[in-house]
Motif scaffolding. Structure first.
Motif, short mmCIF file in Angstrom:
data_model
loop_
_atom_site.label_atom_id
_atom_site.label_comp_id
_atom_site.label_asym_id
_atom_site.label_seq_id
_atom_site.Cartn_x
_atom_site.Cartn_y
_atom_site.Cartn_z
N ASN A 83 36.21 38.46 18.50
CA ASN A 83 37.25 37.55 19.36
C ASN A 83 36.95 38.01 20.97
N LEU A 84 36.74 39.20 21.38
CA LEU A 84 36.55 39.56 22.53
C LEU A 84 35.34 39.15 23.10
N GLU A 85 34.06 39.45 22.12
CA GLU A 85 33.02 38.79 22.70
C GLU A 85 32.95 37.42 22.91
N TYR A 86 33.60 36.57 22.12
CA TYR A 86 33.72 35.16 22.38
C TYR A 86 34.48 34.77 23.47
N LEU A 87 35.49 35.57 23.74
CA LEU A 87 36.27 35.29 25.17
C LEU A 87 35.44 35.50 26.28
N PHE A 88 34.57 36.62 26.30
CA PHE A 88 33.83 36.90 27.43
C PHE A 88 32.48 36.05 27.71
N ARG A 89 31.94 35.50 26.61
CA ARG A 89 31.01 34.61 26.62
C ARG A 89 31.44 33.25 26.99
N SER A 90 32.61 33.00 26.64
CA SER A 90 33.31 31.60 27.15
C SER A 90 33.40 31.57 28.47
N PHE A 91 33.88 32.58 29.03
CA PHE A 91 34.00 32.83 30.80
C PHE A 91 32.74 32.89 31.40
N LEU A 92 31.80 33.74 30.80
CA LEU A 92 30.61 33.75 31.25
C LEU A 92 29.62 32.58 31.79
N LYS A 93 30.08 31.58 30.81
CA LYS A 93 29.19 30.38 30.91
C LYS A 93 29.72 29.47 31.99
N ASN A 94 31.02 29.77 32.59
CA ASN A 94 31.52 28.91 33.66
C ASN A 94 31.88 29.96 35.09
N ILE A 95 31.10 31.12 34.98
CA ILE A 95 31.15 31.89 36.26
C ILE A 95 29.89 32.53 36.53
N ASP A 96 29.43 32.18 37.71
CA ASP A 96 28.27 32.96 38.52
C ASP A 96 28.49 34.19 38.63
N VAL A 97 27.62 34.95 38.07
CA VAL A 97 27.57 36.57 38.03
C VAL A 97 26.44 37.11 38.83
N PRO A 98 26.58 37.84 39.94
CA PRO A 98 25.41 38.21 40.77
C PRO A 98 24.43 39.44 39.57
N LYS A 99 23.31 39.17 40.00
CA LYS A 99 22.54 40.04 39.13
C LYS A 99 22.80 41.63 39.05
N GLU A 100 23.30 42.16 40.31
CA GLU A 100 23.59 43.41 40.23
C GLU A 100 24.89 43.81 39.99
N ALA A 101 25.65 42.83 39.66
CA ALA A 101 27.33 42.81 39.34
C ALA A 101 27.40 43.82 38.08
N ILE A 102 28.44 44.88 38.18
CA ILE A 102 28.56 45.54 36.95
C ILE A 102 29.82 45.07 36.42
N GLY B 22 40.94 33.86 16.30
CA GLY B 22 40.30 34.13 17.77
C GLY B 22 39.61 32.86 18.29
N PRO B 23 38.73 32.03 17.88
CA PRO B 23 38.09 31.20 18.56
C PRO B 23 38.90 29.96 18.90
N SER B 24 39.94 29.88 18.26
CA SER B 24 40.99 28.75 18.61
C SER B 24 41.76 29.12 19.75
N ALA B 25 42.03 30.59 19.75
CA ALA B 25 42.97 31.05 20.91
C ALA B 25 42.08 31.20 22.13
N VAL B 26 40.91 31.53 21.94
CA VAL B 26 40.00 31.16 23.19
C VAL B 26 39.85 29.75 23.62
N HIS B 27 39.76 28.82 22.97
CA HIS B 27 39.73 27.20 23.43
C HIS B 27 40.93 27.19 24.18
N GLU B 28 42.27 27.61 23.49
CA GLU B 28 43.61 27.27 24.37
C GLU B 28 43.40 28.06 25.78
N ILE B 29 43.16 29.10 25.75
CA ILE B 29 43.12 30.02 27.05
C ILE B 29 42.28 29.55 27.92
N MET B 30 40.90 29.08 27.61
CA MET B 30 39.90 28.55 28.51
C MET B 30 40.47 27.10 28.82
N LYS B 31 41.25 26.25 28.14
CA LYS B 31 41.75 25.12 28.40
C LYS B 31 42.65 25.02 29.60
#
Length: 208
Positions: A105-124, A62-71
């Motif tokens: 794996n899903l949690e790691y994928l989500f957190r990896s994108f969350l670090k690079n995307i600004d999310v409004p506080k009220e966003a669902i 999972g983490p290696s796949a997430v790394h490739e997806i993020m790259k």
């Protein structure tokens, strides 16, 4: 889980003994019938070990796949609209909701994108209906990227559930892109074989 495991062994023992007794009749004694529990237990123990090892392999890859997806995806984020970037997070969040399981794996994928995307506080983020509504608003080029992340989110835990298939179908139909489950299944198998580069470079233009 323990009760279900014991129940499987008991039911299998009962059925196997009944079959053997019916085929051999009085030729087999009750004492010999008790030995049938040995191969039954061995079979189910083997199945449990196989399932556990398969899940371990998925979690290791999972983490290696997430790394490739993020790259492959991070360079594209800079040119994407805020709505499209939020749709990426909602694609992953919707997959988590549809599986009803926060797989590592899903949690790691989500957190990896969350670090690079600004999310409004009220966003669902975990509402599939909002995901589909936003997906309809963004340009076709951005839709392709979001669909690709949705596919990755569906396969990165090693399986595609029925509810995930319904979400994929709705998203692809909304984007007017043909959906081929066989292609997605091939990607899932590629991921489980460890072909991470192939996972990272797949696109909707390849008829995902």
């Amino acid at each position: 889980g323990t009760i279900f495991y014991k129940l499987k062994i008991s039911v299998t023992n009962f059925i196997l003994k009944a079959l053997v007794k019916r085929m051999l009749g009085r030729a087999i004694s009750r004492a010999w019938l008790n030995f049938l529990s040995v191969p039954v237990c061995a079979f189910w123990n083997g199945m449990v070990c196989w399932l556990a090892i398969r899940e371990v392999k998925i979690r290791v890859l999972g983490p290696s796949a997430v790394h490739e997806i993020m790259k492959q995806t991070l360079p594209l984020l800079e040119t994407m609209s805020q709505t499209a970037r939020l749709s990426i997070l909602r694609a992953i969040g919707s997959s988590i909701v549809r599986t009803a399981n926060l797989h590592p794996n899903l949690e790691y994928l989500f957190r990896s994108f969350l670090k690079n995307i600004d999310v409004p506080k009220e966003a669902i983020i975990d509402e599939p209906v909002l995901f589909l509504e936003d997906l309809e608003k963004i340009p076709d080029v951005e839709k392709e990227i979001v669909l690709r992340i949705l596919v990755f989110s569906s396969i990165i835990d090693g399986k595609v559930t029925y509810r995930e298939k319904k979400l994929l179908k709705a998203a692809f139909e909304l984007c007017k892109v043909p959906l081929h489950y066989q292609t997605i299944n091939n990607l899932r198998k590629s991921f489980r074989r460890g072909e991470l580069l192939k996972i990272g470079r797949a696109s909707c233009r390849e008829r995902v």
